[in-house]
Design an enzyme around this catalytic site. Structure first.
Site, PDB file in Angstrom:
ATOM      1  N   ASP A 196      44.212  31.220  41.422  1.00  0.00           N
ATOM      2  CA  ASP A 196      44.085  30.747  40.075  1.00  0.00           C
ATOM      3  C   ASP A 196      44.047  29.214  39.689  1.00  0.00           C
ATOM      4  OD1 ASP A 196      46.576  30.366  41.450  1.00  0.00           O
ATOM      5  OD2 ASP A 196      47.458  32.147  40.469  1.00  0.00           O
TER       6      ASP A 196
ATOM      7  N   ASP B 146      44.931  47.463  44.153  1.00  0.00           N
ATOM      8  CA  ASP B 146      44.549  47.202  45.461  1.00  0.00           C
ATOM      9  C   ASP B 146      45.157  48.130  46.505  1.00  0.00           C
ATOM     10  OD1 ASP B 146      42.433  45.591  44.983  1.00  0.00           O
ATOM     11  OD2 ASP B 146      43.398  43.643  45.408  1.00  0.00           O
TER      12      ASP B 146
END
Ligand SMILES: *[C@@H]1O[C@H](CO)[C@@H](O)[C@H](O)[C@H]1NC(C)=O
Ligand SMILES: CC(=O)N[C@H]1CO[C@H](CO)[C@@H](O)[C@@H]1O
Length: 721
Positions: free
Chosen positions: A435, A132
């Site tokens: 998550d 990223d």
């Protein structure tokens, strides 16, 4: 047919349930006393105590879900081998990194190498790195890695070495005694060190050697001045496992290795790690499309080369495998000090709570060390008649350039617009713990998960090594989990009718971390102030009502000590953990509550901070000596110092008042307050040292001490009672 895994219920439950029942009765008696003995003087403070104790009682009940009947799993690799041989499904492995400065590429590459070196048919293994940071340095490091892998993989196979992260292996292993083996060992070690040095020096200078840049096509992606916030999608297949020429130096096939940096444009929100994971799911679907996706943090290397086979024992089990959406491994750390100074070992969560949740439908997805069924991650609802196609996966390729172009088109900023990605498909957006919320959604679609905690750690990472990092990490966790609790995904609402009540409670253990801050803050301030000012807040020593108070606090602490010791902590580690338990509650969790309130009021947006994985030498030394690291002035430290000082002042002042008053009555009425305040002073001793005695750079800065003195004065002169 013999099962591929076993589930074992933990023993001693009758005793546990008896213990929990007596505690429950004790808690009820405490509350009963509070409710029926409200005094005329100090009424507000008393009702505050009632509220705090009500909360603690309620939260205690919530935590029982994970302790009531825990289970443990055990996988049988040999049965898997006997039944399937090498006819195993393809596996895609996702690693996410975000920033070459806080996550050094050489560290990430050691992780990547440990994953490529799994004891698994290489043609079925595909490793994807999402960057990223969109950094040419990370790409360069991966490019170096793809070359080094040709030596590393055969070396691992020949000598069956463990662990297969070269960094960890060379740091731990002794030189082999056999001269031939030693020669090869030294050769590979030399190659590895040279490579690491090249990567590190490129990172230091911020530049890739010109020679390499011009000679290899992948680097041309950065010719247009791409930067981390604004660049086109980049997908580079560094090793194509389907290409017959992609072999190691012994002629064996290599696993596929792919670099991806999804497109970034300032005007599009990129959704942090969840966005990267979703891009990886799509990109991998045109390159390998394996039925199993494994996901691991960039600093967590594989410590056991058989973990994939172990995880498959669950998925391929004939009886219940079809219900399992993901297999979660615990988060283990290799740089813990003996006594766990920042309480970061997660031992109790790993050894007790996750296994406890496994009984009710499965552990949470914690974002690393997890094997997913691709279909479940992509939004499929569990149905009895669903049959997984374990042979799926892309077998032949239409040419690497074409595949890369197709993959790039799936990693653009606009691809997800007006789709269900980030909602029904893939990882969910809009939550700092993407998550956990994704795992909850999977459970609510009818799937189970499995917690596998083998004796030898499967994944090993790096724990925070300073106070600031610890506070930050727990702020993110508590804030994120609390925001799930407050949203429409609240386990009790969203999970109602879809998962069992104890499972919802298990999720809420973490969802309700943050609100613990307020009653804890109340409990470490008000009884101490009451001691100083002469307001009794607990039953007298001769009163029978004191029994439940003592019983509950003593038994609960002994039990928590027992849990810590049996999970692998030391006695001192437990004590340090208790201190950090308080510190986290009055800082991280408090911030977690405040930020959620700000978000509800529309005052702030979600942020995501990457915890740095590097620290300077001085800090590391103090960490190894188990000396708490403060150093900078920050509001969190002011809170910690204020609470510590306030209790010291209250204890001294309160004891003086009692002793000079000359009445025995006084001590009787304040016995529990003296004990509580005294314990708080003892547990805060390292904080006083950091304020007044230490001279090193990690001490609490004078400005913080001064500010906390000011706040203590303020607290003393405000007429609370
Ligand atoms: C990692 O694996 C090694 C064996 O290679 C084992 O000795 C060690 O305890 C494991 N690490 C952890 C943290 O469990
Ligand atoms: C990043 C970091 O602090 N790593 C350390 C973890 O602990 C080991 C052993 O104490 C050190 O060698 C690492 O440098």
């Amino acid at each position: 047919m013999e099962r591929l895994f076993a589930t074992e219920k933990l023993g001693g439950r009758a005793l546990y349930k008896l213990h929990a029942t007596t505690l429950f009765v004790g808690i009820c008696l405490v509350l009963c006393y509070r409710a029926t003995h409200v005094p005329a003087a100090g009424r507000a403070a008393w009702l505050g105590m009632l509220a705090a104790e009500l909360w603690f009682g309620f939260y205690w009940v919530i935590t029982q879900s994970a302790r009531w009947c825990p289970s443990r799993r055990c996988a049988f690799k040999d049965r898997l081998a006997a039944r399937y041989g090498e006819r195993l499904p393809c596996v895609d492995i996702f690693v996410c990194t975000a920033d070459p400065q806080s996550e050094p590429p050489s560290l990430v590459m050691a992780t990547v190498l440990s994953l490529m070196a799994y004891n698994y048919p290489p043609e079925k293994l595909n490793v994807y790195l999402s960057d990223d940071g969109g950094s040419i340095l990370t790409f360069y490091a991966l490019w170096e890695t793809s070359a080094f892998a040709k030596h590393w993989l055969p070396f691992c196979r020949r000598y069956k070495i463990e662990p297969r992260s070269p960094a960890a292996y060379f740091a731990q292993s002794d030189k082999p005694s056999d001269p031939r083996a030693l020669e090869e060992w030294s050769f590979v070690k030399g190659l590895y060190e040279e490579m690491t040095e090249r990567i590190d020096s490129a990172v230091r200078s911020g530049k890739v050697p010109e020679q390499i840049r011009v000679n290899h096509k992948g680097f041309s992606e950065w010719n247009t001045g791409a930067n981390s916030k604004d660049h086109q999608p980049i997908v580079q297949i560094l090793i194509d496992g389907k290409d017959r020429d992609a072999v190691d130096n012994e002629g064996n096939v290599l696993p596929t290795l792919v670099y991806m940096a999804r497109e970034k444009r300032p005007q599009y929100h990129h959704n942090f790690k969840a966005g990267a994971m979703n891009a990886l799911i799509r990109v991998s679907s045109v390159i390998s499309n394996s039925p199993i996706i494994m996901n691991v943090d960039c600093d967590m290397y594989s410590n056991n080369s058989d973990s994939i086979r172990e995880a498959l024992c669950f998925f391929l089990d004939e009886e219940t495998g079809h219900k399992i959406a993901f297999v979660q491994y615990p988060q283990n750390y290799n740089n813990m000090t003996k006594n766990n100074i920042y309480g970061n070992s997660l031992n109790v969560i790993n050894k007790v709570e996750m296994g406890g949740m496994d009984t009710w439908g499965g552990p949470l997805y914690i974002g690393t060390g997890c094997f997913h069924r691709r279909e479940a991650l992509c939004g499929r609802t569990f149905t009895k008649d669903y049959k997984e196609d374990w042979d799926r996966g892309i077998k032949t390729q239409q040419g690497i350039d074409l595949t890369e172009e197709k993959a790039k088109s799936l990693a653009t900023c606009t691809y997800e617009l007006n789709t269900q990605w980030g909602n029904e498909i893939g990882l969910k957006y809009g939550c700092p713990v993407e998550d956990v919320i994704t795992g909850l959604a999977i459970h609510c679609r009818g799937w189970n998960s499995v917690y596998n905690d083998p004796p030898r750690a499967a994944f090993v990472g790096v724990a925070p090594t300073t106070m600031a990092q610890t506070i930050l990490q727990h702020k993110r966790w508590s804030e994120g989990n609390f925001s799930i609790f407050l949203s429409k995904y609240c386990p009790f609402l969203f999970g109602h009718g879809k998962t069992r009540l104890p499972h919802q409670m298990g999720y809420s253990i973490y969802g309700l971390w943050a609100p613990n801050s307020l009653p804890t803050l109340y409990y470490v301030v008000i009884p101490s102030l009451g001691l100083l000012k002469g307001t009794p807040l607990f039953p007298e020593i001769m009163s029978p009502w004191i029994t439940p108070f003592i019983y509950v606090s003593v038994v609960e602490n002994i039990y928590s000590l027992y849990e810590a010791l049996t999970s692998g902590d030391t006695l001192k580690g437990w004590w340090n953990g208790q201190r950090m338990w308080m510190v986290k509650r009055i800082t991280s969790y408090l911030y977690g509550v405040i930020d959620n309130i700000r978000k509800l009021l529309g005052l702030s947006k979600m942020g995501f901070v990457v915890s740095p994985k590097v620290s300077d030498e001085d800090e590391s030394k103090r960490y190894e000596q188990e000396i708490m690291e403060f150093g900078t002035s920050s509001p969190e430290y002011v809170i910690i110092a204020t609470i510590a000082l306030l209790n010291l002042v209250c204890l001294v002042g309160g004891l003086c008042r009692i002793l000079t008053s000359g009445q025995n009555m006084q001590l009787n009425g304040f016995f529990l307050q003296v004990v509580l305040c005294g314990l708080l002073v003892i547990i805060n001793i390292p904080i006083y040292e950091a304020m007044f005695l230490r001279k090193d750079r990690g001490r609490i800065p004078f400005s913080v001490t001064l500010a906390s003195l000011g706040f203590v004065m303020l607290a003393l002169f405000v007429p609370i009672f």
